[in-house]
Each structure stands twice: as structure tokens, then as C-alpha cells.
Write a protein that holds these residues in place. Structure first.
Motif, PDB file in Angstrom:
ATOM      1  N   VAL A   1       5.137   5.142  -8.228  1.00  0.00           N
ATOM      2  CA  VAL A   1       4.119   5.913  -8.942  1.00  0.00           C
ATOM      3  C   VAL A   1       4.618   6.124 -10.374  1.00  0.00           C
ATOM      4  O   VAL A   1       5.704   6.661 -10.584  1.00  0.00           O
ATOM      5  CB  VAL A   1       3.877   7.273  -8.264  1.00  0.00           C
ATOM      6  N   GLN A   2       3.829   5.682 -11.330  1.00  0.00           N
ATOM      7  CA  GLN A   2       4.231   5.757 -12.728  1.00  0.00           C
ATOM      8  C   GLN A   2       3.610   6.973 -13.412  1.00  0.00           C
ATOM      9  O   GLN A   2       2.720   7.636 -12.872  1.00  0.00           O
ATOM     10  CB  GLN A   2       3.816   4.472 -13.461  1.00  0.00           C
TER      11      GLN A   2
ATOM     12  N   VAL B   1      -0.275  14.406  -5.550  1.00  0.00           N
ATOM     13  CA  VAL B   1       0.670  13.356  -5.156  1.00  0.00           C
ATOM     14  C   VAL B   1      -0.074  12.226  -4.455  1.00  0.00           C
ATOM     15  O   VAL B   1       0.158  11.041  -4.738  1.00  0.00           O
ATOM     16  CB  VAL B   1       1.775  13.928  -4.242  1.00  0.00           C
ATOM     17  N   ARG B   2      -0.992  12.570  -3.544  1.00  0.00           N
ATOM     18  CA  ARG B   2      -1.725  11.543  -2.799  1.00  0.00           C
ATOM     19  C   ARG B   2      -2.607  10.702  -3.722  1.00  0.00           C
ATOM     20  O   ARG B   2      -2.678   9.473  -3.576  1.00  0.00           O
ATOM     21  CB  ARG B   2      -2.576  12.187  -1.699  1.00  0.00           C
ATOM     22  N   VAL B   3      -3.270  11.355  -4.668  1.00  0.00           N
ATOM     23  CA  VAL B   3      -4.110  10.611  -5.609  1.00  0.00           C
ATOM     24  C   VAL B   3      -3.254   9.686  -6.467  1.00  0.00           C
ATOM     25  O   VAL B   3      -3.609   8.522  -6.701  1.00  0.00           O
ATOM     26  CB  VAL B   3      -4.910  11.579  -6.505  1.00  0.00           C
ATOM     27  N   SER B   4      -2.116  10.186  -6.926  1.00  0.00           N
ATOM     28  CA  SER B   4      -1.210   9.373  -7.742  1.00  0.00           C
ATOM     29  C   SER B   4      -0.718   8.158  -6.960  1.00  0.00           C
ATOM     30  O   SER B   4      -0.654   7.044  -7.494  1.00  0.00           O
ATOM     31  CB  SER B   4      -0.015  10.216  -8.206  1.00  0.00           C
ATOM     32  N   GLU B   5      -0.371   8.370  -5.702  1.00  0.00           N
ATOM     33  CA  GLU B   5       0.084   7.257  -4.866  1.00  0.00           C
ATOM     34  C   GLU B   5      -1.031   6.232  -4.665  1.00  0.00           C
ATOM     35  O   GLU B   5      -0.777   5.018  -4.662  1.00  0.00           O
ATOM     36  CB  GLU B   5       0.562   7.783  -3.519  1.00  0.00           C
ATOM     37  N   SER B   6      -2.256   6.712  -4.505  1.00  0.00           N
ATOM     38  CA  SER B   6      -3.383   5.806  -4.321  1.00  0.00           C
ATOM     39  C   SER B   6      -3.614   4.944  -5.556  1.00  0.00           C
ATOM     40  O   SER B   6      -3.931   3.754  -5.454  1.00  0.00           O
ATOM     41  CB  SER B   6      -4.657   6.599  -3.998  1.00  0.00           C
TER      42      SER B   6
ATOM     43  N   TYR C   1      -5.779  -3.817   2.633  1.00  0.00           N
ATOM     44  CA  TYR C   1      -4.507  -4.487   2.379  1.00  0.00           C
ATOM     45  C   TYR C   1      -3.537  -3.543   1.658  1.00  0.00           C
ATOM     46  O   TYR C   1      -2.365  -3.440   2.018  1.00  0.00           O
ATOM     47  CB  TYR C   1      -4.738  -5.733   1.535  1.00  0.00           C
ATOM     48  N   CYS C   2      -4.041  -2.841   0.647  1.00  0.00           N
ATOM     49  CA  CYS C   2      -3.200  -1.895  -0.108  1.00  0.00           C
ATOM     50  C   CYS C   2      -2.622  -0.817   0.805  1.00  0.00           C
ATOM     51  O   CYS C   2      -1.442  -0.471   0.720  1.00  0.00           O
ATOM     52  CB  CYS C   2      -4.004  -1.246  -1.234  1.00  0.00           C
ATOM     53  N   LYS C   3      -3.475  -0.273   1.669  1.00  0.00           N
ATOM     54  CA  LYS C   3      -3.035   0.781   2.577  1.00  0.00           C
ATOM     55  C   LYS C   3      -1.937   0.297   3.520  1.00  0.00           C
ATOM     56  O   LYS C   3      -0.988   1.021   3.824  1.00  0.00           O
ATOM     57  CB  LYS C   3      -4.219   1.324   3.384  1.00  0.00           C
ATOM     58  N   ALA C   4      -2.083  -0.938   3.982  1.00  0.00           N
ATOM     59  CA  ALA C   4      -1.157  -1.461   4.988  1.00  0.00           C
ATOM     60  C   ALA C   4       0.151  -1.966   4.395  1.00  0.00           C
ATOM     61  O   ALA C   4       1.212  -1.844   5.013  1.00  0.00           O
ATOM     62  CB  ALA C   4      -1.833  -2.585   5.768  1.00  0.00           C
ATOM     63  N   LYS C   5       0.096  -2.509   3.178  1.00  0.00           N
ATOM     64  CA  LYS C   5       1.244  -3.235   2.644  1.00  0.00           C
ATOM     65  C   LYS C   5       1.988  -2.525   1.519  1.00  0.00           C
ATOM     66  O   LYS C   5       3.103  -2.918   1.182  1.00  0.00           O
ATOM     67  CB  LYS C   5       0.790  -4.610   2.135  1.00  0.00           C
ATOM     68  N   CYS C   6       1.393  -1.516   0.919  1.00  0.00           N
ATOM     69  CA  CYS C   6       2.015  -0.894  -0.253  1.00  0.00           C
ATOM     70  C   CYS C   6       2.267   0.589  -0.001  1.00  0.00           C
ATOM     71  O   CYS C   6       1.341   1.344   0.294  1.00  0.00           O
ATOM     72  CB  CYS C   6       1.123  -1.082  -1.482  1.00  0.00           C
ATOM     73  N   LYS C   7       3.517   1.007  -0.102  1.00  0.00           N
ATOM     74  CA  LYS C   7       3.913   2.398   0.115  1.00  0.00           C
ATOM     75  C   LYS C   7       4.678   2.903  -1.108  1.00  0.00           C
ATOM     76  O   LYS C   7       5.911   2.964  -1.111  1.00  0.00           O
ATOM     77  CB  LYS C   7       4.789   2.516   1.369  1.00  0.00           C
ATOM     78  N   PRO C   8       3.981   3.237  -2.175  1.00  0.00           N
ATOM     79  CA  PRO C   8       4.665   3.635  -3.414  1.00  0.00           C
ATOM     80  C   PRO C   8       5.348   4.991  -3.302  1.00  0.00           C
ATOM     81  O   PRO C   8       4.928   5.859  -2.522  1.00  0.00           O
ATOM     82  CB  PRO C   8       3.530   3.681  -4.438  1.00  0.00           C
ATOM     83  N   CYS C   9       6.407   5.167  -4.088  1.00  0.00           N
ATOM     84  CA  CYS C   9       7.102   6.450  -4.158  1.00  0.00           C
ATOM     85  C   CYS C   9       7.128   6.907  -5.611  1.00  0.00           C
ATOM     86  O   CYS C   9       6.965   6.103  -6.533  1.00  0.00           O
ATOM     87  CB  CYS C   9       8.522   6.335  -3.604  1.00  0.00           C
ATOM     88  N   LEU C  10       7.329   8.201  -5.811  1.00  0.00           N
ATOM     89  CA  LEU C  10       7.349   8.765  -7.155  1.00  0.00           C
ATOM     90  C   LEU C  10       8.592   8.319  -7.912  1.00  0.00           C
ATOM     91  O   LEU C  10       9.704   8.408  -7.394  1.00  0.00           O
ATOM     92  CB  LEU C  10       7.320  10.294  -7.091  1.00  0.00           C
ATOM     93  N   SER C  11       8.393   7.873  -9.146  1.00  0.00           N
ATOM     94  CA  SER C  11       9.540   7.634 -10.013  1.00  0.00           C
ATOM     95  C   SER C  11      10.048   8.988 -10.506  1.00  0.00           C
ATOM     96  O   SER C  11       9.336  10.000 -10.439  1.00  0.00           O
ATOM     97  CB  SER C  11       9.139   6.756 -11.205  1.00  0.00           C
TER      98      SER C  11
ATOM     99  N   ALA D   1      -0.893  11.078 -14.894  1.00  0.00           N
ATOM    100  CA  ALA D   1      -1.820  11.514 -15.941  1.00  0.00           C
ATOM    101  C   ALA D   1      -3.265  11.382 -15.477  1.00  0.00           C
ATOM    102  O   ALA D   1      -4.092  12.274 -15.704  1.00  0.00           O
ATOM    103  CB  ALA D   1      -1.587  10.708 -17.222  1.00  0.00           C
ATOM    104  N   GLU D   2      -3.595  10.275 -14.809  1.00  0.00           N
ATOM    105  CA  GLU D   2      -4.968  10.075 -14.330  1.00  0.00           C
ATOM    106  C   GLU D   2      -5.293  11.049 -13.205  1.00  0.00           C
ATOM    107  O   GLU D   2      -6.411  11.582 -13.133  1.00  0.00           O
ATOM    108  CB  GLU D   2      -5.144   8.629 -13.867  1.00  0.00           C
ATOM    109  N   ALA D   3      -4.343  11.289 -12.294  1.00  0.00           N
ATOM    110  CA  ALA D   3      -4.569  12.250 -11.208  1.00  0.00           C
ATOM    111  C   ALA D   3      -4.824  13.646 -11.771  1.00  0.00           C
ATOM    112  O   ALA D   3      -5.709  14.372 -11.295  1.00  0.00           O
ATOM    113  CB  ALA D   3      -3.367  12.267 -10.266  1.00  0.00           C
ATOM    114  N   LEU D   4      -4.069  14.031 -12.775  1.00  0.00           N
ATOM    115  CA  LEU D   4      -4.258  15.333 -13.410  1.00  0.00           C
ATOM    116  C   LEU D   4      -5.609  15.412 -14.115  1.00  0.00           C
ATOM    117  O   LEU D   4      -6.287  16.449 -14.075  1.00  0.00           O
ATOM    118  CB  LEU D   4      -3.131  15.606 -14.402  1.00  0.00           C
ATOM    119  N   ARG D   5      -6.020  14.311 -14.752  1.00  0.00           N
ATOM    120  CA  ARG D   5      -7.324  14.294 -15.423  1.00  0.00           C
ATOM    121  C   ARG D   5      -8.445  14.504 -14.414  1.00  0.00           C
ATOM    122  O   ARG D   5      -9.367  15.306 -14.639  1.00  0.00           O
ATOM    123  CB  ARG D   5      -7.516  12.965 -16.155  1.00  0.00           C
ATOM    124  N   LEU D   6      -8.363  13.786 -13.291  1.00  0.00           N
ATOM    125  CA  LEU D   6      -9.385  13.933 -12.251  1.00  0.00           C
ATOM    126  C   LEU D   6      -9.403  15.354 -11.703  1.00  0.00           C
ATOM    127  O   LEU D   6     -10.471  15.915 -11.431  1.00  0.00           O
ATOM    128  CB  LEU D   6      -9.113  12.927 -11.123  1.00  0.00           C
ATOM    129  N   PHE D   7      -8.228  15.927 -11.533  1.00  0.00           N
ATOM    130  CA  PHE D   7      -8.129  17.298 -11.017  1.00  0.00           C
ATOM    131  C   PHE D   7      -8.795  18.280 -11.979  1.00  0.00           C
ATOM    132  O   PHE D   7      -9.537  19.174 -11.564  1.00  0.00           O
ATOM    133  CB  PHE D   7      -6.660  17.663 -10.819  1.00  0.00           C
TER     134      PHE D   7
END
Length: 243
Positions: free
Chosen positions: A131-132, A116-121, A62-72, A137-143
Motif C-alpha cells: 500500500v503506497q 486501511v481496507r480501502v487503501s489495500e483495495s 483475480y485481485c482478491k485471490a492473488k494480491c495481498k498488499p501490506c502497508l509500507s 491519500a485517495e482513501a482519506l479523500r473518499l472518507f
């Protein structure tokens, strides 16, 4: 239908409206996407509740199909400056080594695209249209605890091989040494206070970021579970120290 429209409207506004959407969609139906999102975050952060795999799969679809976030704008600035800093740090380490070594994992635009992709996810998981900064911050931590730690580990392993002709401990035998396990258990006891419930993967990642071998930490955790010091919960995703 109207229920889906209400849910999507809440997603466009942001994650603070998930509870409201859950209550207004299908009369508060616990199987609405917003309610599932709230429950998923509660399970991940507190260890309370359950979320079965089929329901989670449907929610992800559902998230993949209905939500298309963009970077703030704020998130974009944080990501750009962090990416530049990571590249500068890697370049600095190479220069300090006399320019004789190459980074085990080059920091290129491909890594930036992955961030960017991880942040969007992460934003999609909350049904958020933007994308907040916390997603960045979480994407960078995982990286840092995956890609950058792997880079450091590769460099360290190469140094060991060059110095002795063979690797020590886990690398040479395929099994962690007693000393490595004891060090890992000491870390786990310091990180897991008695009664605390934490995400198991997060604990292993934190240990890896501090220089511990992730496989050794996972093995030490399994031993502590078998001794009754730690309990696994929520299909082994969470751990609780009981003594």
C-alpha cells in the motif's frame, strides 16, 4: 502456469511493471490480468477505451485471490497521523460548540480499519504488493467527501430543523429548487472546461466536499446532458462538456 507466475512477479514488484507483464504474459494478450489493470486505469483516468462488466468482475476476483498488499512504512505513518488529525478536528468542533453536541459520525478505530481496507483495495487494483502513500491519500479523500460530509450535512440539517421546524429546499419537497439547480450548474461549468473529460462520480464528490448537495449536482448534470451541454461516455462513468 508460467504466465500467471510472470504476472504475480510483476504484481510483487509494483504497478510500474504492469505494461511489461501485459506484454510478456500470453504474448501480450489483452485479456491478461495485468493488461486489464492497465486498461482499467486508463479508462478511469482518461475516459478512453472500454471495459465491460464481466471482464471487470473477473479481474476483481483475480485481485482478491492473488494480491495481498501490506502497508509500507511511509503509508502507515501517513495514515496514523491523518487519523489522529481527523479525531482532533472532530473533538475541536465539539468543544467549540460548547460540548453540547455529539459528532454525527464518531471517529473510532472502526473508521481507521475502514481506511486501511480501502487503501489495500486500491493497491490490489494495481496488483501491487504494498500500500503506497497515494493509496492512503485517495482513501482519506473518499472518507472526507463521504463520511465527513455526511456528518456535516446531518449537523446542518439539524440546525435548520431546530430553527424553523422544517427543512428547506430539497429536504422539504423531495425536489431541488431552481436556485439550487442554478448554483449546481454554475459549479459544474466552472469545474468542466469545454472539451474536458472527467470522471462523473469524482465531480459529484468534489461538489459535495464544497458544500453542494450530491443529489442536486447529479440532477443538474442530467439536465445539462439533456440540453446537449454535456455528453456522457463509457456507460455514463465519464462526462465531457461540449459547449
Amino acid at each position: 502456469g508460467n504466465g500467471e507466475d510472470n504476472l504475480m512477479a510483476a504484481g510483487m514488484i509494483g504497478s510500474d511493471n504492469l505494461q511489461q507483464a501485459a506484454n510478456s504474459t500470453n504474448g501480450g494478450n489483452s485479456y491478461s490480468a495485468a493488461a486489464i489493470a492497465e486498461n482499467a486505469m486508463r479508462v478511469a483516468t482518461t475516459g478512453q477505451g472500454e471495459l465491460d462488466v464481466p471482464t471487470m468482475k473477473k479481474y476483481i476476483q483475480y485481485c482478491k485471490a492473488k494480491c495481498k498488499p501490506c502497508l509500507s512504512d511511509e503509508a502507515g505513518d501517513i495514515l496514523a497521523s491523518s487519523y489522529v488529525k481527523i479525531r482532533d478536528d472532530v473533538r475541536k468542533r465539539v468543544m467549540e460548540a460548547g460540548g453540547q453536541e455529539q459528532a454525527a459520525i464518531p471517529i473510532t478505530v472502526r473508521q481507521l480499519e475502514a481506511l486501511v481496507r480501502v487503501s489495500e483495495s486500491l493497491a490490489k487494483m494495481r496488483l501491487d504488493s504494498r500500500v503506497q502513500s497515494e493509496d492512503i491519500a485517495e482513501a482519506l479523500r473518499l472518507f472526507k467527501v463521504s463520511t465527513m460530509t455526511a456528518s456535516s450535512t446531518d449537523s446542518t440539517s439539524s440546525e435548520r430543523v431546530g430553527a424553523s421546524g422544517s427543512t428547506a429546499g430539497l429536504m422539504s419537497t423531495g425536489m431541488p429548487s431552481q436556485e439550487e439547480l442554478m448554483r449546481a450548474e454554475t459549479f459544474l461549468r466552472s469545474r468542466l472546461a469545454i472539451g474536458a473529460v472527467l470522471n462523473k462520480q469524482r465531480v459529484v464528490e468534489e461538489a459535495s466536499a464544497q458544500g453542494y448537495n450530491a443529489m442536486v449536482v447529479a440532477r443538474a448534470l442530467s439536465i445539462m446532458v439533456s440540453r446537449g451541454e454535456v455528453q456522457e461516455r463509457n456507460q455514463s462513468r465519464m462526462v465531457k462538456r461540449v459547449r
